[in-house]
Scaffold this motif. Structure first.
Motif, PDB file in Angstrom:
ATOM      1  N   ARG A   1       2.693 -26.425  26.264  1.00 57.35           N
ATOM      2  CA  ARG A   1       2.503 -27.743  26.066  1.00 57.35           C
ATOM      3  C   ARG A   1       1.768 -28.066  24.562  1.00 57.35           C
ATOM      4  NH1 ARG A   1      -0.031 -28.990  32.309  1.00 57.35           N
ATOM      5  NH2 ARG A   1       2.183 -29.636  32.851  1.00 57.35           N
ATOM      6  N   ALA A   2       0.974 -27.015  24.086  1.00 57.84           N
ATOM      7  CA  ALA A   2       0.333 -27.180  22.872  1.00 57.84           C
ATOM      8  C   ALA A   2       1.194 -27.119  21.811  1.00 57.84           C
ATOM      9  CB  ALA A   2      -0.838 -26.212  22.937  1.00 57.84           C
ATOM     10  N   VAL A   3       2.296 -26.503  21.920  1.00 60.35           N
ATOM     11  CA  VAL A   3       3.240 -26.289  20.729  1.00 60.35           C
ATOM     12  C   VAL A   3       4.430 -27.258  20.801  1.00 60.35           C
ATOM     13  CG1 VAL A   3       2.873 -23.548  20.695  1.00 60.35           C
ATOM     14  CG2 VAL A   3       4.663 -24.541  21.884  1.00 60.35           C
ATOM     15  N   GLY A   4       4.136 -28.173  21.634  1.00 62.44           N
ATOM     16  CA  GLY A   4       5.137 -29.293  21.594  1.00 62.44           C
ATOM     17  C   GLY A   4       6.389 -28.878  22.244  1.00 62.44           C
ATOM     18  N   GLY A   5       6.326 -27.858  23.348  1.00 64.04           N
ATOM     19  CA  GLY A   5       7.660 -27.309  23.750  1.00 64.04           C
ATOM     20  C   GLY A   5       8.523 -28.385  24.494  1.00 64.04           C
ATOM     21  N   PRO A   6       9.815 -28.197  24.394  1.00 62.36           N
ATOM     22  CA  PRO A   6      10.859 -29.255  24.771  1.00 62.36           C
ATOM     23  C   PRO A   6      10.751 -29.535  26.397  1.00 62.36           C
ATOM     24  CG  PRO A   6      11.996 -27.163  24.384  1.00 62.36           C
ATOM     25  CD  PRO A   6      10.293 -27.154  24.073  1.00 62.36           C
ATOM     26  N   ARG A   7      11.522 -30.500  26.859  1.00 61.49           N
ATOM     27  CA  ARG A   7      11.683 -30.479  28.099  1.00 61.49           C
ATOM     28  C   ARG A   7      12.442 -29.043  28.471  1.00 61.49           C
ATOM     29  NH1 ARG A   7      16.262 -34.262  28.876  1.00 61.49           N
ATOM     30  NH2 ARG A   7      16.127 -33.478  30.869  1.00 61.49           N
ATOM     31  N   LEU A   8      11.936 -28.889  29.848  1.00 61.43           N
ATOM     32  CA  LEU A   8      12.036 -27.639  30.330  1.00 61.43           C
ATOM     33  C   LEU A   8      13.797 -27.190  30.363  1.00 61.43           C
ATOM     34  CD1 LEU A   8       9.106 -26.773  32.510  1.00 61.43           C
ATOM     35  CD2 LEU A   8       9.711 -25.672  30.395  1.00 61.43           C
ATOM     36  N   PHE A   9      14.585 -28.497  30.835  1.00 62.12           N
ATOM     37  CA  PHE A   9      15.989 -28.508  31.162  1.00 62.12           C
ATOM     38  C   PHE A   9      16.506 -29.387  30.337  1.00 62.12           C
ATOM     39  CE2 PHE A   9      13.946 -26.765  35.068  1.00 62.12           C
ATOM     40  CZ  PHE A   9      14.549 -25.636  35.222  1.00 62.12           C
ATOM     41  N   ALA A  10      17.749 -29.097  29.807  1.00 65.02           N
ATOM     42  CA  ALA A  10      18.598 -29.878  29.036  1.00 65.02           C
ATOM     43  C   ALA A  10      19.382 -30.634  29.729  1.00 65.02           C
ATOM     44  CB  ALA A  10      18.951 -29.247  27.862  1.00 65.02           C
ATOM     45  N   ILE A  11      19.805 -30.536  31.018  1.00 66.25           N
ATOM     46  CA  ILE A  11      20.633 -30.831  31.869  1.00 66.25           C
ATOM     47  C   ILE A  11      20.049 -32.257  31.937  1.00 66.25           C
ATOM     48  CG2 ILE A  11      21.817 -30.874  33.962  1.00 66.25           C
ATOM     49  CD1 ILE A  11      21.126 -27.799  34.130  1.00 66.25           C
ATOM     50  N   GLY A  12      21.161 -33.245  32.212  1.00 61.13           N
ATOM     51  CA  GLY A  12      20.927 -34.413  32.364  1.00 61.13           C
ATOM     52  C   GLY A  12      21.975 -35.313  33.254  1.00 61.13           C
ATOM     53  N   ASN A  13      21.703 -36.402  33.681  1.00 59.75           N
ATOM     54  CA  ASN A  13      22.579 -37.267  34.275  1.00 59.75           C
ATOM     55  C   ASN A  13      23.481 -38.164  33.387  1.00 59.75           C
ATOM     56  OD1 ASN A  13      21.871 -36.251  36.935  1.00 59.75           O
ATOM     57  ND2 ASN A  13      20.288 -37.589  37.171  1.00 59.75           N
ATOM     58  N   GLU A  14      24.661 -38.637  34.102  1.00 56.11           N
ATOM     59  CA  GLU A  14      25.460 -39.593  33.432  1.00 56.11           C
ATOM     60  C   GLU A  14      25.119 -40.968  34.049  1.00 56.11           C
ATOM     61  OE1 GLU A  14      27.841 -41.622  31.262  1.00 56.11           O
ATOM     62  OE2 GLU A  14      27.667 -39.351  30.794  1.00 56.11           O
ATOM     63  N   HIS A  15      24.909 -41.952  33.353  1.00 52.51           N
ATOM     64  CA  HIS A  15      24.537 -43.299  33.758  1.00 52.51           C
ATOM     65  C   HIS A  15      25.451 -44.559  33.226  1.00 52.51           C
ATOM     66  CE1 HIS A  15      20.856 -41.838  35.584  1.00 52.51           C
ATOM     67  NE2 HIS A  15      20.610 -41.080  34.363  1.00 52.51           N
TER      68      HIS A  15
ATOM     69  N   HIS B   1      28.123 -45.675  34.813  1.00 51.38           N
ATOM     70  CA  HIS B   1      28.538 -46.359  35.997  1.00 51.38           C
ATOM     71  C   HIS B   1      27.737 -46.569  36.931  1.00 51.38           C
ATOM     72  CE1 HIS B   1      32.521 -46.351  33.939  1.00 51.38           C
ATOM     73  NE2 HIS B   1      32.370 -45.031  33.584  1.00 51.38           N
ATOM     74  N   PRO B   2      26.609 -47.257  36.758  1.00 53.42           N
ATOM     75  CA  PRO B   2      25.535 -46.946  37.905  1.00 53.42           C
ATOM     76  C   PRO B   2      25.751 -47.530  39.347  1.00 53.42           C
ATOM     77  CG  PRO B   2      25.073 -48.802  36.145  1.00 53.42           C
ATOM     78  CD  PRO B   2      26.087 -47.959  35.722  1.00 53.42           C
ATOM     79  N   ASP B   3      26.827 -48.427  39.322  1.00 57.67           N
ATOM     80  CA  ASP B   3      27.359 -48.729  40.726  1.00 57.67           C
ATOM     81  C   ASP B   3      28.315 -48.091  41.467  1.00 57.67           C
ATOM     82  OD1 ASP B   3      25.808 -51.118  40.152  1.00 57.67           O
ATOM     83  OD2 ASP B   3      27.633 -52.396  39.256  1.00 57.67           O
ATOM     84  N   CYS B   4      28.516 -46.988  40.639  1.00 57.96           N
ATOM     85  CA  CYS B   4      29.517 -46.107  41.266  1.00 57.96           C
ATOM     86  C   CYS B   4      29.143 -45.111  42.352  1.00 57.96           C
ATOM     87  CB  CYS B   4      30.409 -45.070  40.273  1.00 57.96           C
ATOM     88  SG  CYS B   4      31.362 -43.996  40.706  1.00 57.96           S
ATOM     89  N   ALA B   5      29.591 -45.150  43.342  1.00 56.27           N
ATOM     90  CA  ALA B   5      28.704 -44.148  44.575  1.00 56.27           C
ATOM     91  C   ALA B   5      28.965 -42.753  44.249  1.00 56.27           C
ATOM     92  CB  ALA B   5      29.575 -44.489  46.020  1.00 56.27           C
ATOM     93  N   VAL B   6      29.866 -42.261  43.724  1.00 56.17           N
ATOM     94  CA  VAL B   6      29.960 -40.920  43.197  1.00 56.17           C
ATOM     95  C   VAL B   6      29.050 -40.553  42.152  1.00 56.17           C
ATOM     96  CG1 VAL B   6      31.340 -39.215  42.221  1.00 56.17           C
ATOM     97  CG2 VAL B   6      32.600 -40.787  43.817  1.00 56.17           C
ATOM     98  N   GLU B   7      28.705 -41.190  41.150  1.00 55.43           N
ATOM     99  CA  GLU B   7      27.801 -41.274  40.127  1.00 55.43           C
ATOM    100  C   GLU B   7      26.573 -41.158  40.699  1.00 55.43           C
ATOM    101  OE1 GLU B   7      26.396 -43.783  36.544  1.00 55.43           O
ATOM    102  OE2 GLU B   7      28.274 -42.775  36.033  1.00 55.43           O
ATOM    103  N   GLN B   8      26.194 -42.095  41.805  1.00 59.79           N
ATOM    104  CA  GLN B   8      24.874 -42.191  42.222  1.00 59.79           C
ATOM    105  C   GLN B   8      24.500 -40.737  42.963  1.00 59.79           C
ATOM    106  OE1 GLN B   8      25.131 -45.676  44.740  1.00 59.79           O
ATOM    107  NE2 GLN B   8      25.141 -47.101  42.886  1.00 59.79           N
ATOM    108  N   LEU B   9      25.427 -40.590  43.843  1.00 63.24           N
ATOM    109  CA  LEU B   9      25.247 -39.387  44.837  1.00 63.24           C
ATOM    110  C   LEU B   9      25.123 -37.980  43.957  1.00 63.24           C
ATOM    111  CD1 LEU B   9      25.433 -38.143  47.619  1.00 63.24           C
ATOM    112  CD2 LEU B   9      27.888 -37.831  47.233  1.00 63.24           C
ATOM    113  N   VAL B  10      26.246 -37.824  42.766  1.00 63.97           N
ATOM    114  CA  VAL B  10      25.945 -36.736  42.116  1.00 63.97           C
ATOM    115  C   VAL B  10      24.385 -36.652  41.222  1.00 63.97           C
ATOM    116  CG1 VAL B  10      26.654 -35.787  39.731  1.00 63.97           C
ATOM    117  CG2 VAL B  10      28.395 -36.294  41.517  1.00 63.97           C
ATOM    118  N   ASN B  11      24.025 -37.935  40.744  1.00 59.38           N
ATOM    119  CA  ASN B  11      22.824 -37.952  40.088  1.00 59.38           C
ATOM    120  C   ASN B  11      21.512 -37.671  40.776  1.00 59.38           C
ATOM    121  OD1 ASN B  11      24.039 -38.771  37.577  1.00 59.38           O
ATOM    122  ND2 ASN B  11      23.630 -40.808  37.724  1.00 59.38           N
TER     123      ASN B  11
END
Length: 155
Positions: free
Chosen positions: A79-93, A95-105
């Motif tokens: 934290r003191a050295v300003g470390g990055p987020r621990l994981f760079a994996i993110g979600n796709e947004h 198509h927020p109304d897509c049921a598949v995207e919602q489930l995967v996210n």
């Protein structure tokens, strides 16, 4: 993508500082890390602001440990050295109304949250003092007692 090595490098520096008599200059630390003293000062500033190190100017100046190593964890240093987020994996947004995207996210968010909580807990469990003890034990067990690979130069 290049890994962010600030945590590893600063832990390396802090362990050397803890075993070094007197201050270490930014130039000496930079030479040890194979980087520039400006980069060292910028990174060390986060450790200084957190109260883990302090610096002195002029002849005989440099960086010294300013904390109880038993009370500082690897997570604190991250934290003191300003470390990055621990994981760079993110979600796709896209198509927020897509049921598949919602489930995967949802599945990814749960897995990532659990993995991050585990990593944060592990980093919080290891103190700098414990790392120092492990280093001392490794040095004592190494041929020649220096803790580095035979024939390898190191600062």
């Amino acid at each position: 993508m290049r890994n962010d090595s600030r945590l590893s490098r600063m832990l390396h520096v802090l362990l050397h500082m803890a075993r070094h008599d007197g201050p270490m200059t930014s130039e000496a630390i930079a030479a040890m890390l194979g980087t520039n003293a400006v980069v060292v000062r910028r990174t060390m500033a986060g450790l200084r602001d957190a109260g883990y190190v302090r610096s002195g100017k002029g002849h005989g100046g440099g960086w010294v440990i300013a904390c109880d190593l038993e009370r500082v964890s690897l997570l604190d240093i991250h934290r003191a050295v300003g470390g990055p987020r621990l994981f760079a994996i993110g979600n796709e947004h896209a198509h927020p109304d897509c049921a598949v995207e919602q489930l995967v996210n949802a599945a990814l968010e749960t897995a990532l949250a659990e993995a991050e909580a585990l990593l944060v807990a592990r980093l919080a469990d290891v103190s700098l003092a414990e790392l120092g003890r492990q280093f001392d034990a490794r040095c004592a067990a190494a041929p020649g007692g220096h803790g580095h690979a035979p024939g390898r130069q190191h600062g």
